[in-house]
Design an enzyme around this catalytic site. Structure first.
Site, PDB file in Angstrom:
ATOM      1  N   LYS A  71       0.830  -1.212   0.000  1.00  0.00           N
ATOM      2  CA  LYS A  71       0.000   0.000   0.000  1.00  0.00           C
ATOM      3  C   LYS A  71       0.865   1.262   0.000  1.00  0.00           C
ATOM      4  CE  LYS A  71      -2.877  -0.556   3.266  1.00  0.00           C
ATOM      5  NZ  LYS A  71      -1.721  -0.440   4.017  1.00  0.00           N
ATOM      6  N   THR A  73       3.931   1.453  -0.892  1.00  0.00           N
ATOM      7  CA  THR A  73       4.665   1.446  -2.165  1.00  0.00           C
ATOM      8  C   THR A  73       3.810   2.042  -3.279  1.00  0.00           C
ATOM      9  OG1 THR A  73       5.762  -0.578  -1.403  1.00  0.00           O
ATOM     10  CG2 THR A  73       5.906  -0.094  -3.755  1.00  0.00           C
ATOM     11  N   ARG A  94       1.723   8.051   6.813  1.00  0.00           N
ATOM     12  CA  ARG A  94       1.891   7.920   8.264  1.00  0.00           C
ATOM     13  C   ARG A  94       3.364   7.720   8.610  1.00  0.00           C
ATOM     14  NH1 ARG A  94      -1.427   2.931   9.739  1.00  0.00           N
ATOM     15  NH2 ARG A  94      -0.803   2.434   7.625  1.00  0.00           N
ATOM     16  N   LYS A 105       6.658  -6.690  10.355  1.00  0.00           N
ATOM     17  CA  LYS A 105       6.091  -6.176   9.126  1.00  0.00           C
ATOM     18  C   LYS A 105       7.042  -5.278   8.343  1.00  0.00           C
ATOM     19  CE  LYS A 105       2.257  -4.013   7.237  1.00  0.00           C
ATOM     20  NZ  LYS A 105       3.144  -2.914   6.959  1.00  0.00           N
ATOM     21  N   ALA A 273      -3.806   0.855  12.081  1.00  0.00           N
ATOM     22  CA  ALA A 273      -5.199   0.779  11.620  1.00  0.00           C
ATOM     23  C   ALA A 273      -5.956  -0.388  12.228  1.00  0.00           C
ATOM     24  CB  ALA A 273      -5.239   0.676  10.105  1.00  0.00           C
ATOM     25  N   PHE A 301      -4.112  -1.003   6.310  1.00  0.00           N
ATOM     26  CA  PHE A 301      -4.798  -2.278   6.033  1.00  0.00           C
ATOM     27  C   PHE A 301      -5.963  -2.100   5.049  1.00  0.00           C
ATOM     28  CE2 PHE A 301      -2.869  -2.982  10.344  1.00  0.00           C
ATOM     29  CZ  PHE A 301      -1.827  -3.731   9.875  1.00  0.00           C
ATOM     30  N   PHE A 381       4.190  -8.445  -8.808  1.00  0.00           N
ATOM     31  CA  PHE A 381       5.351  -9.122  -8.219  1.00  0.00           C
ATOM     32  C   PHE A 381       6.002  -9.956  -9.315  1.00  0.00           C
ATOM     33  CE2 PHE A 381       5.483  -8.772  -3.513  1.00  0.00           C
ATOM     34  CZ  PHE A 381       4.474  -7.836  -3.376  1.00  0.00           C
ATOM     35  N   TRP A 409       6.983  -0.619  -7.953  1.00  0.00           N
ATOM     36  CA  TRP A 409       8.074  -1.190  -7.152  1.00  0.00           C
ATOM     37  C   TRP A 409       9.315  -1.389  -8.041  1.00  0.00           C
ATOM     38  CZ3 TRP A 409      10.658  -5.954  -7.429  1.00  0.00           C
ATOM     39  CH2 TRP A 409      11.456  -6.271  -6.318  1.00  0.00           C
TER      40      TRP A 409
HETATM   41  P1  ADP Z   1       1.904  -2.040   3.069  1.00  0.00           P
HETATM   42  O1  ADP Z   1       1.939  -0.555   3.040  1.00  0.00           O
HETATM   43  O2  ADP Z   1       0.726  -2.613   2.383  1.00  0.00           O
HETATM   44  O3  ADP Z   1       2.134  -2.612   4.400  1.00  0.00           O
HETATM   45  P2  ADP Z   1       4.488  -1.797   1.847  1.00  0.00           P
HETATM   46  O4  ADP Z   1       4.313  -0.859   0.731  1.00  0.00           O
HETATM   47  O5  ADP Z   1       5.116  -1.291   3.111  1.00  0.00           O
HETATM   48  O6  ADP Z   1       3.132  -2.545   2.200  1.00  0.00           O
HETATM   49  O7  ADP Z   1       5.342  -3.019   1.302  1.00  0.00           O
HETATM   50  C1  ADP Z   1       5.740  -4.090   2.137  1.00  0.00           C
HETATM   51  C2  ADP Z   1       7.023  -4.712   1.607  1.00  0.00           C
HETATM   52  O8  ADP Z   1       6.730  -5.357   0.370  1.00  0.00           O
HETATM   53  C3  ADP Z   1       8.133  -3.713   1.325  1.00  0.00           C
HETATM   54  O9  ADP Z   1       9.342  -4.222   1.797  1.00  0.00           O
HETATM   55  C4  ADP Z   1       8.167  -3.590  -0.170  1.00  0.00           C
HETATM   56  O10 ADP Z   1       9.477  -3.379  -0.662  1.00  0.00           O
HETATM   57  C5  ADP Z   1       7.652  -4.931  -0.629  1.00  0.00           C
HETATM   58  N1  ADP Z   1       6.933  -4.821  -1.909  1.00  0.00           N
HETATM   59  C6  ADP Z   1       5.896  -4.001  -2.183  1.00  0.00           C
HETATM   60  N2  ADP Z   1       5.498  -4.145  -3.452  1.00  0.00           N
HETATM   61  C7  ADP Z   1       6.307  -5.084  -3.996  1.00  0.00           C
HETATM   62  C8  ADP Z   1       6.418  -5.678  -5.299  1.00  0.00           C
HETATM   63  N3  ADP Z   1       5.579  -5.332  -6.268  1.00  0.00           N
HETATM   64  N4  ADP Z   1       7.367  -6.616  -5.489  1.00  0.00           N
HETATM   65  C9  ADP Z   1       8.205  -6.971  -4.488  1.00  0.00           C
HETATM   66  N5  ADP Z   1       8.166  -6.460  -3.232  1.00  0.00           N
HETATM   67  C10 ADP Z   1       7.232  -5.516  -3.004  1.00  0.00           C
END
Ligand code: ADP
Length: 555
Positions: A71, A73, A94, A105, A273, A301, A381, A409
């Site tokens: 999210k 990202t 945030r 996490k 959240a 979330f 991914f 990403w």
């Molecule tokens: P959320 O905000 O939903 O908790 P984040 O954006 O913090 O998720 O991402 C969680 C982890 O997943 C981070 O370490 C990020 O680098 C990784 N991540 C996010 N999108 C991808 C992707 N498309 N491919 C690989 N890793 C990803």
């Protein structure tokens, strides 16, 4: 096999511009920029004189896997994509908490090429806001215990002090403690406990106040416990609202940083959240709306947690309406909701995606109830197969749902241009935003509505102690507050193991906690904890610092 750089390695290799340059491009008056080092600044919002008019894009997600679905990202990448298509944009996020950073996490600065910088500073102490919030919270605890020790003029019942201490760490051993042991000179013994800072009412008040005056006013309304004759005692009764607000005087200014692509980002306030209301501060969102035409922001979330609370608590308080909503979905989360075990999520499994997409379906239905058209961001991914992705695209097309494969990403803003264009189409169309419930509805009815309309449950069950608390709420005239549900993020139910789109369930309300400063009633469901614990292998085990003082292994 291709080797991918870690988030920290990408962040360290990215160009970072002096913060004054970012502030100037964002149109922030020079005199309101207070640099904290070279790449971070606090913004004195009192010196910004512009109407609050930018449109708000809210980013939410389907029910996540433990790793998160990207999210933050997508929020960062979408803002960079908006910049690419020529919009004047800001992102509002945030602040990370050290609990998840050292726990499981991870941080909250995005990932890959869609990150905010300087990521290690933001993920560690940032500009000290969480420490200030912790201090203000614990100062109040000290003032309460001192008041009782010094003669207890207010007649506070030590057994009914509801104000807890906090620490910004996952520390399960502190959930329940006894304080004041050691005899008459060490205080009055009573049972106490610690929450994590991001669940603190100070954090909620901080995020829901419009300015410093409002902050002081709201802090004064916090209920800290009850007297022997069951009357609520507030911060105002103790006379410490001025001192507590003073502790927050710098923290309350939003923090300016930048994305890897130089988009200005305001990062401010960080309630979780699942156990709090889950959105960044109103001050930061409003400031961003003064400076930019488009503000991309996130709530924690899924639609059942952060987004519901964004609509029913934050939007109402801030007087804002989201102009578009993005739902981040991943193939791996769909597989998990389709019954695949955590360690097999990388293998192709179209059947599981077909089965698990019902979870996304429910989130989309939920968001439509708020009168705003959702757009799906399928966060790509490298493990996704073409067939899996095509199935999801087809599923959305058949239902007339906008979807964009989002590759921020891997590619930064460029990977989100298709998404930005779709979101813009929604923003340029009139939406009919409305919260889920009217405030006049009794608290138990508000909860029932959330359970039935958003979680898809049959009904809500109140424990005996929750029923008693409902009576206290009514007796004290708190029935018109919105509700801040505390529930597991993994399931629409109060049982983290029930994945997909469960039906035929009830939600148990274990406890109702009036937060009269924040202006909401927290409803604790199932076995949700306001102080998380660390996992067996915490992320801390991978972290280090080299001889030059650089962070290592911070994701
Ligand atoms: P959320 O905000 O939903 O908790 P984040 O954006 O913090 O998720 O991402 C969680 C982890 O997943 C981070 O370490 C990020 O680098 C990784 N991540 C996010 N999108 C991808 C992707 N498309 N491919 C690989 N890793 C990803």
């Amino acid at each position: 096999m291709v080797e991918y750089l870690s988030d920290l390695e990408i962040a360290n290799r990215s160009e970072i511009r002096p913060i004054q340059e970012i502030a100037e491009k964002a149109g922030i008056p020079k005199e309101s920029v207070e640099p904290y080092g070279f790449y971070k600044a606090k913004i004195n919002t009192q010196l910004i004189d512009a109407p609050v008019k930018g449109k708000v894009v809210l980013v939410t997600a389907m029910s996540p896997t433990p790793a998160g679905e990207g999210k933050s990202t997508v929020t960062v990448g979408l803002s960079d994509a908006f910049k690419k298509i020529g919009e004047n944009v800001m992102v509002a996020l945030r602040e990370p908490s050290l609990g998840p950073v050292f726990g499981m996490k991870g941080g909250a600065t995005g990932g890959g090429y869609a990150q905010v910088l300087p990521m290690e500073e933001i993920n560690l102490h940032f500009n000290g806001d969480l420490h200030a919030i912790t201090t203000a919270n614990n100062a109040l605890a000290a003032f309460i215990d001192n008041h009782i020790y010094q003669g207890n003029q207010l007649n506070i019942d030590p057994r009914r002090v509801t104000w807890k201490r906090v620490i910004d760490m996952n520390d399960r051993t502190l959930r329940q403690v006894v304080v004041g042991l050691g005899g008459p000179f060490k205080g009055v013994p009573r049972e106490d406990g610690f929450d994590i800072t991001v669940a603190s009412e100070i954090m909620a008040v901080f995020c829901l106040s419009r300015d410093i005056k409002d902050l002081k006013e709201n802090i004064s309304k916090i209920t800290i416990g009850f007297t022997y004759d069951r009357k609520p005692v507030t911060v105002k009764d103790l006379g410490v609202e001025g001192a507590l607000t003073l502790i927050l005087k710098d923290a309350i200014k939003p923090n300016l940083v930048q994305t890897i692509e130089g988009t200005p980002a305001l990062i401010h306030g960080g309630p979780f959240a699942n156990i709090a209301h889950g959105c960044n501060s109103i001050i930061a969102t409003n400031t961003a709306r003064q400076l930019a035409d488009v503000v991309v922001t996130e709530s924690g979330f899924g639609s059942d947690l952060g987004a519901e609370k964004f609509m029913d608590i934050k939007a109402r308080r801030a007087g804002l309406e989201p102009s578009a909503i993005v739902v981040v979905a991943t193939i791996r989360a769909m597989k998990m909701h389709g019954g695949v075990a955590k360690d097999e999520l990388k293998a192709e499994n179209v059947e599981a995606v077909k089965k698990g997409i019902v979870n996304l379906e429910k989130h989309l239905e939920n968001l439509k109830q708020f009168g705003v058209e959702p757009v799906v961001a399928l966060n790509a991914f490298v493990t996704d197969s073409e067939e899996e992705v095509n199935f999801v695209k087809q599923w959305c097309a058949e239902r007339n749902i906008k979807i964009a494969l989002t590759e921020v990403w891997e590619k930064g803003g460029e990977g989100g241009v298709e998404l930005a264009k779709l979101v813009k189409e929604v923003m340029d169309t009139e939406q009919n935003f409305k919260p889920l419930y009217e405030l006049e509805l009794p608290v138990e009815e508000k909860i029932r509505k959330i359970v039935q309309d958003i979680y898809g449950g049959d009904d809500v069950v109140f424990t005996d102690s929750a029923k008693k608390q409902l009576k206290t709420i009514k007796d004290n005239g708190w029935d018109n507050y919105p509700v801040c549900m505390a529930k597991t993020q993994y399931s629409f139910t109060d049982d983290a193991k029930k994945l997909g789109r469960p039906a035929g369930f009830e939600i148990t309300i274990r406890e109702l906690i009036p937060k009269t400063g924040a202006g909401f009633i927290v409803a604790l469901t199932g076995d949700i904890m306001t102080m998380p614990g660390l996992p067996k292998q915490p992320a801390a085990l991978n972290m280090d610092i080299d001889e030059n003082g650089n962070a290592v292994g911070l994701f």
